[in-house]
Design a protein around this motif. Structure first.
Motif, mmCIF file in Angstrom:
data_model
loop_
_atom_site.group_PDB
_atom_site.id
_atom_site.type_symbol
_atom_site.label_atom_id
_atom_site.label_comp_id
_atom_site.label_asym_id
_atom_site.label_seq_id
_atom_site.Cartn_x
_atom_site.Cartn_y
_atom_site.Cartn_z
ATOM 1 N N VAL A 160 -11.057 11.371 63.173
ATOM 2 C CA VAL A 160 -12.172 11.897 62.396
ATOM 3 C C VAL A 160 -11.647 12.999 61.479
ATOM 4 C CG1 VAL A 160 -14.393 13.060 62.473
ATOM 5 C CG2 VAL A 160 -13.845 11.322 64.178
ATOM 6 N N LYS A 161 -11.819 12.786 60.185
ATOM 7 C CA LYS A 161 -11.294 13.732 59.208
ATOM 8 C C LYS A 161 -12.138 13.679 57.949
ATOM 9 C CE LYS A 161 -8.324 16.442 57.064
ATOM 10 N NZ LYS A 161 -8.086 17.856 57.444
ATOM 11 N N ASN A 162 -12.550 14.817 57.457
ATOM 12 C CA ASN A 162 -13.262 14.878 56.191
ATOM 13 C C ASN A 162 -12.234 14.730 55.069
ATOM 14 O OD1 ASN A 162 -15.312 15.150 54.357
ATOM 15 N ND2 ASN A 162 -15.390 17.387 54.481
ATOM 16 N N TRP A 163 -11.802 13.500 54.866
ATOM 17 C CA TRP A 163 -10.669 13.210 53.996
ATOM 18 C C TRP A 163 -11.056 13.253 52.513
ATOM 19 C CZ3 TRP A 163 -11.225 9.064 50.743
ATOM 20 C CH2 TRP A 163 -12.266 8.190 51.051
ATOM 21 N N SER A 164 -10.044 13.276 51.687
ATOM 22 C CA SER A 164 -10.194 13.178 50.240
ATOM 23 C C SER A 164 -9.057 12.300 49.740
ATOM 24 C CB SER A 164 -10.118 14.556 49.589
ATOM 25 O OG SER A 164 -8.835 15.119 49.828
ATOM 26 N N VAL A 165 -9.097 11.908 48.479
ATOM 27 C CA VAL A 165 -7.990 11.120 47.923
ATOM 28 C C VAL A 165 -6.707 11.949 47.943
ATOM 29 C CG1 VAL A 165 -7.139 9.900 45.881
ATOM 30 C CG2 VAL A 165 -9.560 9.752 46.503
ATOM 31 N N ARG A 166 -6.836 13.242 47.714
ATOM 32 C CA ARG A 166 -5.651 14.111 47.789
ATOM 33 C C ARG A 166 -5.059 14.065 49.202
ATOM 34 N NH1 ARG A 166 -3.778 18.435 44.703
ATOM 35 N NH2 ARG A 166 -2.206 19.628 45.825
ATOM 36 N N TYR A 167 -5.920 14.121 50.201
ATOM 37 C CA TYR A 167 -5.445 14.065 51.589
ATOM 38 C C TYR A 167 -4.707 12.754 51.845
ATOM 39 C CZ TYR A 167 -5.515 13.774 56.685
ATOM 40 O OH TYR A 167 -5.153 13.636 58.013
ATOM 41 N N LEU A 168 -5.217 11.655 51.335
ATOM 42 C CA LEU A 168 -4.552 10.362 51.512
ATOM 43 C C LEU A 168 -3.162 10.384 50.891
ATOM 44 C CD1 LEU A 168 -7.501 7.898 50.750
ATOM 45 C CD2 LEU A 168 -6.635 8.587 52.996
ATOM 46 N N LEU A 169 -3.050 10.937 49.698
ATOM 47 C CA LEU A 169 -1.754 11.017 49.022
ATOM 48 C C LEU A 169 -0.777 11.924 49.766
ATOM 49 C CD1 LEU A 169 -2.981 11.239 45.334
ATOM 50 C CD2 LEU A 169 -1.528 9.423 46.258
ATOM 51 N N GLU A 170 -1.293 12.975 50.360
ATOM 52 C CA GLU A 170 -0.434 13.914 51.089
ATOM 53 C C GLU A 170 0.088 13.334 52.398
ATOM 54 O OE1 GLU A 170 -2.431 18.177 49.647
ATOM 55 O OE2 GLU A 170 -3.134 17.166 51.485
ATOM 56 N N ASN A 171 -0.640 12.395 52.983
ATOM 57 C CA ASN A 171 -0.305 11.958 54.336
ATOM 58 C C ASN A 171 0.055 10.480 54.485
ATOM 59 O OD1 ASN A 171 -1.078 14.359 56.312
ATOM 60 N ND2 ASN A 171 -2.600 14.312 54.664
ATOM 61 N N TYR A 172 -0.242 9.679 53.488
ATOM 62 C CA TYR A 172 -0.014 8.237 53.613
ATOM 63 C C TYR A 172 0.552 7.670 52.321
ATOM 64 C CZ TYR A 172 -3.089 8.932 57.607
ATOM 65 O OH TYR A 172 -3.648 9.399 58.769
ATOM 66 N N THR A 173 1.251 6.557 52.468
ATOM 67 C CA THR A 173 1.741 5.828 51.294
ATOM 68 C C THR A 173 0.861 4.630 50.983
ATOM 69 O OG1 THR A 173 3.217 4.488 52.689
ATOM 70 C CG2 THR A 173 4.141 6.498 51.706
ATOM 71 N N SER A 174 0.063 4.175 51.978
ATOM 72 C CA SER A 174 -0.799 3.013 51.789
ATOM 73 C C SER A 174 -2.103 3.229 52.544
ATOM 74 C CB SER A 174 -0.125 1.739 52.331
ATOM 75 O OG SER A 174 1.156 1.531 51.774
ATOM 76 N N VAL A 175 -3.179 2.626 52.037
ATOM 77 C CA VAL A 175 -4.463 2.707 52.712
ATOM 78 C C VAL A 175 -5.090 1.309 52.742
ATOM 79 C CG1 VAL A 175 -5.643 3.376 50.565
ATOM 80 C CG2 VAL A 175 -6.702 3.864 52.771
ATOM 81 N N LEU A 176 -5.626 0.938 53.908
ATOM 82 C CA LEU A 176 -6.231 -0.374 54.135
ATOM 83 C C LEU A 176 -7.727 -0.184 54.350
ATOM 84 C CD1 LEU A 176 -6.215 -3.427 55.049
ATOM 85 C CD2 LEU A 176 -5.609 -2.590 57.331
ATOM 86 N N TYR A 177 -8.558 -0.945 53.629
ATOM 87 C CA TYR A 177 -9.998 -0.720 53.706
ATOM 88 C C TYR A 177 -10.734 -1.990 53.279
ATOM 89 C CZ TYR A 177 -9.108 0.092 48.747
ATOM 90 O OH TYR A 177 -8.683 -0.043 47.455
ATOM 91 N N SER A 178 -12.038 -2.072 53.657
ATOM 92 C CA SER A 178 -12.870 -3.226 53.308
ATOM 93 C C SER A 178 -14.028 -2.861 52.396
ATOM 94 C CB SER A 178 -13.430 -3.869 54.586
ATOM 95 O OG SER A 178 -12.412 -4.494 55.337
ATOM 96 N N PHE A 179 -14.355 -1.590 52.290
ATOM 97 C CA PHE A 179 -15.470 -1.180 51.445
ATOM 98 C C PHE A 179 -15.012 -1.029 49.991
ATOM 99 C CE2 PHE A 179 -13.305 2.613 52.710
ATOM 100 C CZ PHE A 179 -13.430 3.504 51.655
ATOM 101 N N VAL A 180 -15.959 -0.822 49.088
ATOM 102 C CA VAL A 180 -15.640 -0.593 47.678
ATOM 103 C C VAL A 180 -15.874 0.881 47.363
ATOM 104 C CG1 VAL A 180 -16.211 -1.154 45.291
ATOM 105 C CG2 VAL A 180 -16.245 -2.949 47.044
ATOM 106 N N PRO A 181 -14.819 1.650 47.173
ATOM 107 C CA PRO A 181 -14.976 3.093 46.926
ATOM 108 C C PRO A 181 -15.549 3.359 45.535
ATOM 109 C CG PRO A 181 -12.677 2.469 46.720
ATOM 110 C CD PRO A 181 -13.405 1.243 47.204
ATOM 111 N N GLU A 182 -16.456 4.308 45.463
ATOM 112 C CA GLU A 182 -17.055 4.705 44.193
ATOM 113 C C GLU A 182 -17.017 6.226 44.061
ATOM 114 O OE1 GLU A 182 -20.952 3.069 43.876
ATOM 115 O OE2 GLU A 182 -20.260 1.005 43.932
ATOM 116 N N PRO A 183 -16.286 6.788 43.087
ATOM 117 C CA PRO A 183 -15.418 6.067 42.137
ATOM 118 C C PRO A 183 -14.191 5.483 42.844
ATOM 119 C CG PRO A 183 -15.063 8.426 41.959
ATOM 120 C CD PRO A 183 -16.223 8.248 42.907
#
Length: 363
Positions: free
Chosen positions: A54-77
């Protein structure tokens, strides 16, 4: 070279894509990231071997911690748009110069898509680096709609959800017996009705069949109604009140069990005797069990319609026949295997392939 760091991202109301994401994350041995704390309490018992963070993530957080992200929803934006915007605003910030591999998986395999533009060519799909699809059936849809060239790459993943179910069958079967089937007063033939939601193709049969479904149900049948999550979730453009009122009216019938949302489907199919549906992806899930199938042709699709391919695998009930629902089911049950077994086996291969592709997923 260090191993890529990947996370699964679960970020929809009540996280109802869990049934698609968690098995995949289990095979890949990667965590699920979500900003919804209730996810852990809702789903830990169904997927105890999958780590949920559980993490109140952001796109910046994803870039800081991961090289790839797997998902099924459509992010907006879209993730790509956010990164482009921040690169322009912060040209000296090294974090926005990093690449984030976007791995998208369409949840469920169904016949939807031929009668609407639910996948828009100028939408999210064009930003996807790797698109995961079950098999040839969905590939054909994307080709027919001239969409397959938009993601940078695609990969077949087979019926990994069924593979996951077989691997954890004893645990999941016991759980579903306790939570669902033990609620019935009598042990008898059980129908699983799994309608889809009222999408742009007007695919849902629920509002057209519910009175006949509940009020003429024979005493010697049990009925499980597994609603699509979109049918009971309130959104800025959808009010679920009419559906909720219907549920309230029939929830106390002894041989009826209504599941507004239940996160696993294969154990339900395993213990049910008959499938009743419309255009829900659950119909394709049922193919793995080769059980009797009945389809409510609410939008009057023709036999040669690519948007009704699954209808070749069971008895089709036309809209003008809905009032005779159970009479049709009882009369056609003895003929079902002889008429449809071969069609079901062939479509299953077309939809998911013959091999257990989940074991060889390469991200």
């Amino acid at each position: 070279m260090s191993k890529p760091s990947i996370c699964g991202l679960l970020e929809t109301p009540y996280n109802f894509f869990i049934d698609h994401l968690a098995p995949l994350c289990s095979f890949l041995n990667i965590p699920i990231l979500t900003s919804w704390p209730q996810t852990i309490f809702l789903y830990r018992r169904y997927y105890p071997n999958v780590e949920i963070k559980v993490k109140n993530w952001s796109v910046r957080y994803l870039l800081e911690n991961y090289t790839s992200v797997l998902y099924s929803f459509v992010p907006e934006p879209s993730f790509r748009d956010v990164i482009k915007e921040q690169r322009a605003k912060n040209p000296d910030d090294e974090i926005w110069k990093k690449d984030l591999k976007l791995i998208h998986h369409f949840h469920g395999c169904s016949d939807k898509g031929y009668h609407s533009n639910w996948i828009k060519p100028d939408g999210h799909i064009k930003d996807v680096d790797l698109l995961l699809i079950y098999g040839e059936r969905f590939k054909n849809l994307l080709e027919d709609k001239d969409l397959l060239h938009l993601p940078n790459e695609y990969q077949f993943v087979g019926n990994y959800r069924y593979t996951y179910y077989k691997k954890h069958k004893e645990y999941l079967d016991n759980l579903v017996q306790k939570e669902v089937f033990s609620q019935f007063e009598k042990k008898q033939k059980t129908i699983l009705y799994a309608p889809t939601w009222a999408d742009h193709e007007k695919s849902s049969s629920f509002l057209d069949i519910y009175k006949t479904l509940f009020e003429t149900l024979p005493d010697d049948f049990n009925l499980i109604v597994k609603l699509h999550p979109n049918m009971t979730l309130k959104t800025p453009i959808y009010d679920p009140s009419p559906i909720l009122k219907i549920i309230e009216n029939y929830k106390d019938k002894l041989n009826v069990l209504i599941l507004p949302f239940y996160p696993v489907v294969y154990p339900l199919i395993n213990f049910c005797d008959i499938y009743l549906g419309d255009h829900s992806s659950v119909g394709y899930d049922v193919l793995a069990f080769n059980k009797p199938m009945f389809f409510l042709n609410v939008n009057k699709r023709k036999a040669n319609d690519k948007g009704a391919l699954l209808f070749k695998c069971g008895t089709v009930i036309e809209k003008e026949e809905f009032s005779c629902l159970y009479k049709i089911i009882v009369e056609n049950l003895p003929l079902d295997t002889k008429l449809f077994q071969t069609s079901r086996e062939q479509l299953y291969k077309d939809a998911f392939g013959e091999n257990e592709a989940a074991a060889s997923i390469n991200l």
